[in-house]
Design an enzyme around this catalytic site. Structure first.
Site, PDB file in Angstrom:
ATOM      1  CG  HIS A   1      -1.847  -0.365  -8.128  1.00 45.29           C
ATOM      2  ND1 HIS A   1      -2.513   0.293  -7.111  1.00 45.29           N
ATOM      3  CD2 HIS A   1      -1.851  -1.674  -7.769  1.00 45.29           C
ATOM      4  CE1 HIS A   1      -2.888  -0.579  -6.194  1.00 45.29           C
ATOM      5  NE2 HIS A   1      -2.500  -1.787  -6.585  1.00 45.29           N
TER       6      HIS A   1
ATOM      7  CD  GLU B   1      -2.061   3.549  -6.546  1.00 42.56           C
ATOM      8  OE1 GLU B   1      -3.041   2.992  -7.107  1.00 42.56           O
ATOM      9  OE2 GLU B   1      -1.157   2.921  -5.991  1.00 42.56           O
TER      10      GLU B   1
ATOM     11  NE  ARG C   1      -4.060  -1.854   0.205  1.00 44.03           N
ATOM     12  CZ  ARG C   1      -3.999  -3.021  -0.420  1.00 44.03           C
ATOM     13  NH1 ARG C   1      -2.911  -3.326  -1.127  1.00 44.03           N
ATOM     14  NH2 ARG C   1      -4.995  -3.883  -0.354  1.00 44.03           N
TER      15      ARG C   1
END
Length: 319
Positions: free
Chosen positions: A285, A267, A238
């Site tokens: 990601h 993000e 994370r």
């Protein structure tokens, strides 16, 4: 019995086809920002919703969900984006997608380790800029991972999978966890109960912590200072677990030789300080981003939704 299902984002084709065939499905196909009011309107009379980590389902939104909703499925393992207590209070089930993304995410952690150690991102940029001067004995020297100590912070499914990959590179594996694993799960990895000795022993630190208040900025300036000089930091867990300002400062000073990051705290925004640094690899990601994994995740989410609607027990149910 056919139920109405609301899906917030485009899904892999096999998953979308199953959702359309098995349910009265409405696809919202949010391309960018999640739009709560559109989501709420679509849920009128719906029994289920399938959301993603990009969709914030907070307590305020849960309070407004129609009473027809029985289950929220999330296209993820993590549930930072869903207020589980609010869902529990309203009697909504929540299901996720455990197990199926461990290998793919461990692959990205390994990719980041190799890219950071061997300066692959920097090298690729040099080639694309047509600035490669040709082979030279001392040009763009990195470091090997062979024989180095990989410290895994959070030895869950992904961490254990990465440990197996690292052994193939002849790396030493150590880990720091809330609890020591059974020896069968350790497979020779060395447990460090104390974080000081753990950090000081790491040539590479790979972070696999869940999100939340308890882990926010776990890797702060104080802990970074305890890492071995020249260590590499990798994060596929994370984005909130790293104090970005502290890591940027350590990358600039050279105390941290390089970093590889696949996740960020807000993000799709990336902390600006990383963007001008050559010694950091930045990915958008990609942890679970394979066709096989994303399809498996979608199918597992639908399995959980179907089980709840049919009144069956399901292992992926969190609430």
């Amino acid at each position: 019995m056919t139920h109405r299902l609301v899906v917030t984002r485009m899904l892999p084709e096999p998953v979308a086809a199953r959702a359309a065939a098995d349910h009265d499905t409405r696809f919202l196909d949010f391309e960018a920002a999640f739009e709560p009011e559109i989501f709420l309107a679509a849920l009128d009379g719906a029994a289920a919703a399938l959301v993603t980590p990009a969709d914030r389902i907070d307590a305020g939104l849960i309070a407004r969900l129609p009473a027809s909703v029985r289950v929220i499925g999330t296209f993820s393992v993590g549930t930072d984006h869903i207020d589980l207590e609010a869902a529990r209070a309203r009697g909504f089930a929540v299901v996720n997608t455990p197990d199926v993304l461990s290998f793919a995410t461990a692959e990205i952690a390994l990719t980041l380790m190799l890219m950071a150690a061997r300066r692959a991102g920097e090298g690729e940029r040099v080639v694309r800029a047509r600035a490669w001067p040709g082979w030279k004995p001392n040009f763009m020297l990195g470091t090997t991972l062979e024989g180095k100590a990989l410290g895994i912070l959070g030895m869950g499914r992904i961490g254990r999978t990465l440990a197996g990959m690292a052994r193939g590179l002849s790396m030493q594996v150590l880990y720091h966890n809330r609890n020591r694993l059974h020896p069968d799960q350790e497979q020779g990895a060395l447990f460090h109960a104390g974080e000081d000795r753990f950090l000081a022993a790491c040539d590479v630190l790979s972070i696999h912590l869940p999100g939340g208040v308890a882990t926010r900025h776990w890797l702060n300036a104080e802990r970074i200072a305890r890492l071995k000089p020249g260590a590499i930091v990798v994060n596929t867990g994370r984005g909130t677990t790293i104090d970005d300002d502290a890591l940027i400062a350590a990358l600039k000073s050279g105390h941290i030789a390089a970093a590889g990051l696949d996740v960020f705290p807000a993000e799709p925004a990336v902390p600006a300080g990383y963007l001008d640094l050559e010694n950091v690899v930045l990915l958008p990601h990609l942890g679970s981003a394979t066709q096989e994994t994303r399809t498996a995740m979608g199918m597992l989410a639908l399995d959980g939704i179907d089980a709840v609607l049919a009144g069956r027990e399901v292992s992926s149910r969190l609430v």
